[in-house]
Design an enzyme around this catalytic site. Structure first.
Site, PDB file in Angstrom:
ATOM      1  CG  HIS A  17      -0.513   0.176   2.529  1.00 61.20           C
ATOM      2  ND1 HIS A  17      -0.313   1.416   3.096  1.00 61.20           N
ATOM      3  CD2 HIS A  17      -0.203  -0.726   3.491  1.00 61.20           C
ATOM      4  CE1 HIS A  17       0.097   1.264   4.353  1.00 61.20           C
ATOM      5  NE2 HIS A  17       0.180  -0.032   4.618  1.00 61.20           N
ATOM      6  CG  ASP A  66       2.145   1.025   8.051  1.00 62.99           C
ATOM      7  OD1 ASP A  66       1.818   0.593   6.936  1.00 62.99           O
ATOM      8  OD2 ASP A  66       1.353   1.081   9.009  1.00 62.99           O
ATOM      9  CD  GLU A  84      -3.365  -1.158   4.920  1.00 56.24           C
ATOM     10  OE1 GLU A  84      -3.395  -2.192   5.594  1.00 56.24           O
ATOM     11  OE2 GLU A  84      -3.048  -0.053   5.421  1.00 56.24           O
ATOM     12  CD  GLU A  85      -2.132   2.527   7.368  1.00 53.56           C
ATOM     13  OE1 GLU A  85      -2.895   2.032   8.213  1.00 53.56           O
ATOM     14  OE2 GLU A  85      -0.913   2.306   7.317  1.00 53.56           O
ATOM     15  CG  ASP A  92       1.482  -3.181   5.347  1.00 56.42           C
ATOM     16  OD1 ASP A  92       2.210  -2.231   5.670  1.00 56.42           O
ATOM     17  OD2 ASP A  92       0.256  -3.215   5.592  1.00 56.42           O
ATOM     18  CG  HIS A 114      -0.422   3.363  12.404  1.00 55.60           C
ATOM     19  ND1 HIS A 114      -1.665   2.816  12.540  1.00 55.60           N
ATOM     20  CD2 HIS A 114       0.061   2.908  11.220  1.00 55.60           C
ATOM     21  CE1 HIS A 114      -1.925   2.042  11.489  1.00 55.60           C
ATOM     22  NE2 HIS A 114      -0.892   2.080  10.676  1.00 55.60           N
TER      23      HIS A 114
HETATM   24  N1  BES Z   1       0.928  -2.009   8.239  1.00 53.52           N
HETATM   25  C1  BES Z   1      -0.189  -2.074   9.130  1.00 53.52           C
HETATM   26  C2  BES Z   1      -0.195  -3.358   9.988  1.00 53.52           C
HETATM   27  C3  BES Z   1       0.009  -4.631   9.241  1.00 53.52           C
HETATM   28  C4  BES Z   1       1.223  -4.988   8.650  1.00 53.52           C
HETATM   29  C5  BES Z   1      -1.013  -5.538   9.160  1.00 53.52           C
HETATM   30  C6  BES Z   1       1.378  -6.184   7.968  1.00 53.52           C
HETATM   31  C7  BES Z   1      -0.869  -6.737   8.491  1.00 53.52           C
HETATM   32  C8  BES Z   1       0.326  -7.047   7.872  1.00 53.52           C
HETATM   33  C9  BES Z   1      -1.460  -1.813   8.360  1.00 53.52           C
HETATM   34  O1  BES Z   1      -1.301  -0.754   7.464  1.00 53.52           O
HETATM   35  C10 BES Z   1      -2.531  -1.401   9.345  1.00 53.52           C
HETATM   36  O2  BES Z   1      -2.362  -0.457  10.057  1.00 53.52           O
HETATM   37  N2  BES Z   1      -3.627  -2.157   9.393  1.00 53.52           N
HETATM   38  C11 BES Z   1      -4.689  -1.909  10.307  1.00 53.52           C
HETATM   39  C12 BES Z   1      -5.984  -2.484   9.797  1.00 53.52           C
HETATM   40  C13 BES Z   1      -6.443  -1.918   8.469  1.00 53.52           C
HETATM   41  C14 BES Z   1      -7.622  -2.701   7.936  1.00 53.52           C
HETATM   42  C15 BES Z   1      -6.766  -0.440   8.586  1.00 53.52           C
HETATM   43  C16 BES Z   1      -4.370  -2.603  11.633  1.00 53.52           C
HETATM   44  O3  BES Z   1      -3.665  -3.624  11.622  1.00 53.52           O
HETATM   45  O4  BES Z   1      -4.836  -2.118  12.656  1.00 53.52           O
HETATM   46 ZN    ZN Z   2       0.515  -0.823   6.543  1.00 53.72          ZN
END
Ligand code: BES
Ligand code: ZN
Length: 468
Positions: free
Chosen positions: A270, A282, A316-317, A345, A435
Site C-alpha cells: 500500500h 508503513d 489501505e489505512e 507491508d 503509525h
Molecule cells: N501495516 C499495518 C499493519 C500490518 C502490517 C497488518 C502487515 C498486516 C500485515 C497496516 O497498514 C494497518 O495499520 N492495518 C490496520 C488495519 C487496516 C484494515 C486499517 C491494523 O492492523 O490495525
Molecule cells: Zn501498513
C-alpha cells in the site's frame, strides 16, 4: 541465478548513487510525465530500496509531513511510483479509487448562550461550519423512564421541530447517521446526539456517520450535557466543526510485465500512510521493495513463464479500500489467472523481526514456504505468524486467491528468543514508530529491509518462473 551483491557492497553502491545524484551528475535526462517535478536527488533507473525510501521521505516532507490517502503526499507518491515503473519498462495503469475522507482541523465547539459546554466530540463525517439556532429536543424521555430510546429514528419524531433549529437527540435504537439525516431533512442546521446514561455510557464516544456527506455539523455529547440542554429547550446554541468531510479519489497503481503464459504472479504494497506521519516503514518499505524488485525484473531481460503484476494500493489505512476495489473489479477468469499474491507491508521495522504469513489453504502455504526458503538461503531465520485481516492480502484471500506476505513487526513486543534470532532489543516493540510521526527514514533498520526485500524479490521471481 544472478547473485545478489554482498551486503557491504550494496550499501556502498547506494551511497555512490545517492552521492552522484545529489551532485547533479545523475545523467538521467528522460522527461518525466506531465505534472511530475523531478526530485532533486532522484535515484538512478535501478535503485536499492533505501534510495526509493529516501525519495518517499522527501515527498512527505514537501507535502505537509505525511502521505495519507487523498492528500498531496499520496498523489506525489503514486506519481513517483508510476513514473519509475514506466521508465523501467512496465505498462502502468492508474485505477481510480473513491473513498470517504475526513480530516478535522480543530476541536469542535458547543456553546449555550455564552457558556462553552464540555464533553463534546465530532462525529466522523460530520458536516463542517459554524451554525447557531434554538435547541429542539426530539422525542426525548426522562432519564430512567421505560420505553425505546429511539429519539430521531423516525421522521414523525420531528413533528413541530422549528426549521433552523438544532436537533437534540439521544443515542439508541437506530444508527447515528439515520438520526442526523432525519434531522437535516426536518430542517435542522445542526445535530447533537447525547449518550444514553446507562452504566458505562455517560461520556463521549468516537462515533461515525459511516461516510460523507452529513452536510450539517453533528456532535456527540455526554449524557449530562444532553440533560442540561434538554432542560433549556428553545434557547440558542452555537456549534462549530472545522473539518474536510467529502468523498475523495485516490489511485491504485497497477503495473504489468508480460510473460509467456497468461498466468499472473502478483505482489502488492500500500502507498498511503496514516495522517500522523510520513509512513516510511508503513508502508514506504513495501513500496520501495517492490519498486526495486520491479526495476531489476524489467532490466533482467530473462524471459519469465508467468506474467508479473505489481500493485500499489490506495487507501489501505482506511480499511483496505484500494485492494478491495481492485479485487472486486476482476472477472472470475482474471481472478483465477492470479497464481499467487505476495503482500509487502512493513519490512523495515527499527527493531525488526522476520515474519512470514499466509492464507490457510495449501497453495498459500506453498507461497509462504518459498518465501521462507529464500530467507533461509540468505542465512536469515524466520518465524511464521498469522495476521488475520490487517493488510491488503486479506482482499485477495477473501476472493480465494493464494496469499502470503513478509513482515518485520509493528507494535508487538520482541521477546528474548526473537532477539536471539534477529538481534535488536528484547522487551521493546518491533517498530516503536508504528503509525506515529517518527515513522521516518532515520527510524528504519536497513539490515531488516535488505534481508526482507531481497527475499521478497526472489520469491516473486520464483512465482514468476512457476516454481511456487
Ligand atoms: N501495516 C499495518 C499493519 C500490518 C502490517 C497488518 C502487515 C498486516 C500485515 C497496516 O497498514 C494497518 O495499520 N492495518 C490496520 C488495519 C487496516 C484494515 C486499517 C491494523 O492492523 O490495525
Ligand atoms: Zn501498513
Amino acid at each position: 541465478m544472478r547473485r545478489a551483491l554482498p551486503a557491504g557492497l550494496a550499501v556502498l553502491a547506494v551511497a555512490v548513487v545517492v552521492a552522484a545524484a545529489s551532485l547533479g551528475g545523475d545523467g538521467d535526462d528522460e522527461p518525466l510525465p506531465a505534472g511530475e517535478a523531478a526530485p532533486r536527488s532522484e535515484p538512478r533507473p535501478s535503485s536499492a530500496p533505501v534510495a526509493h525510501l529516501a525519495a518517499l521521505q522527501r515527498l512527505a516532507e514537501r507535502n505537509g509531513g505525511n502521505r495519507a490517502a487523498g492528500t498531496p503526499g499520496d498523489r506525489a507518491s503514486a506519481r513517483y511510483v508510476a513514473a519509475r515503473l514506466r521508465r523501467a519498462g512496465w505498462s502502468v495503469r492508474l485505477q481510480p479509487v473513491r473513498f470517504p475522507y475526513f480530516d478535522e482541523h480543530s476541536r469542535p465547539e458547543l456553546a449555550l448562550g455564552r457558556r462553552r459546554l464540555r464533553g463534546v466530540s465530532t462525529l466522523r463525517y460530520s458536516g463542517s461550519g459554524s451554525i447557531s439556532g434554538p435547541v429542539g429536543p426530539i422525542d426525548l424521555r426522562p432519564p430512567g423512564a421505560p420505553g425505546e430510546r429511539d429519539s430521531g429514528c423516525r421522521m414523525s419524531d420531528f413533528a413541530g421541530f422549528p426549521r433552523g433549529g438544532v436537533a437534540l437527540m439521544e443515542r439508541g435504537t437506530c444508527q447515528l447517521s439515520l438520526k442526523v439525516v432525519n434531522a437535516r431533512r426536518a430542517g435542522a442546521v445542526g445535530a447533537l446526539i447525547f449518550n444514553d446514561g446507562r452504566p458505562g455510557r455517560s461520556g463521549t464516544i468516537e462515533g461515525t456517520l459511516g461516510g460523507p456527506p452529513a452536510r450539517i455539523p453533528a456532535l456527540f455529547i455526554t449524557h449530562p450535557a444532553g440533560q442540561r440542554l434538554a432542560a433549556r429547550a428553545g434557547e440558542r446554541v452555537r456549534m462549530k466543526v472545522d473539518a474536510d468531510s467529502e468523498t475523495r479519489t485516490t489511485h491504485n497503481v497497477v503495473a504489468d510485465l508480460e510473460g509467456a503464459t497468461r498466468e499472473v504472479a502478483m505482489a502488492g504494497a500500500h502507498i498511503d500512510s496514516v495522517t500522523r506521519g510520513p509512513g516510511i516503514n508503513d508502508n514506504g518499505s513495501g513500496v520501495a521493495t517492490l519498486l526495486a524488485a520491479g526495476e531489476e525484473l524489467a532490466a533482467s531481460k530473462r524471459p519469465h513463464e508467468r506474467s508479473v503484476r505489481l500493485a500499489f494500493w490506495g487507501a489501505e489505512e482506511l480499511g483496505l479500500i484500494g485492494s478491495r476495489r481492485y479485487v472486486r473489479g476482476l472477472s472470475p477468469v482474471e481472478r483465477r489467472r492470479i497464481a499467487g499474491y505476495l503482500n509487502l507491508d512493513m519490512v523495515a521495522s527499527g527493531n525488526g523481526g522476520r515474519f512470514v504469513y499466509s492464507g490457510g489453504d495449501r497453495r498459500s502455504a506453498g507461497l509462504a514456504r518459498t518465501a521462507r526458503r529464500e530467507l533461509t538461503r540468505r542465512g536469515v531465520r524466520s518465524q511464521r505468524r498469522g495476521l488475520a485481516g490487517g493488510s491488503d492480502h486479506a482482499s485477495f484471500e477473501a476472493a480465494g486467491i493464494p496469499v502470503a506476505g513478509l513482515f518485520s513487526g509493528a507494535s508487538e513486543i520482541k521477546d528474548r528468543a526473537q532477539r536471539e534470532l534477529w538481534g535488536g532489543r528484547a522487551n521493546r516493540p518491533f517498530d516503536r514508530c508504528y503509525h506515529l510521526r517518527c515513522d521516518r527514514l532515520d527510524a528504519i533498520d536497513r539490515r531488516t529491509l535488505r534481508e526482507l526485500s531481497g527475499a521478497a524479490a526472489a520469491t516473486l521471481r520464483a512465482v514468476a518462473r512457476g516454481a511456487a
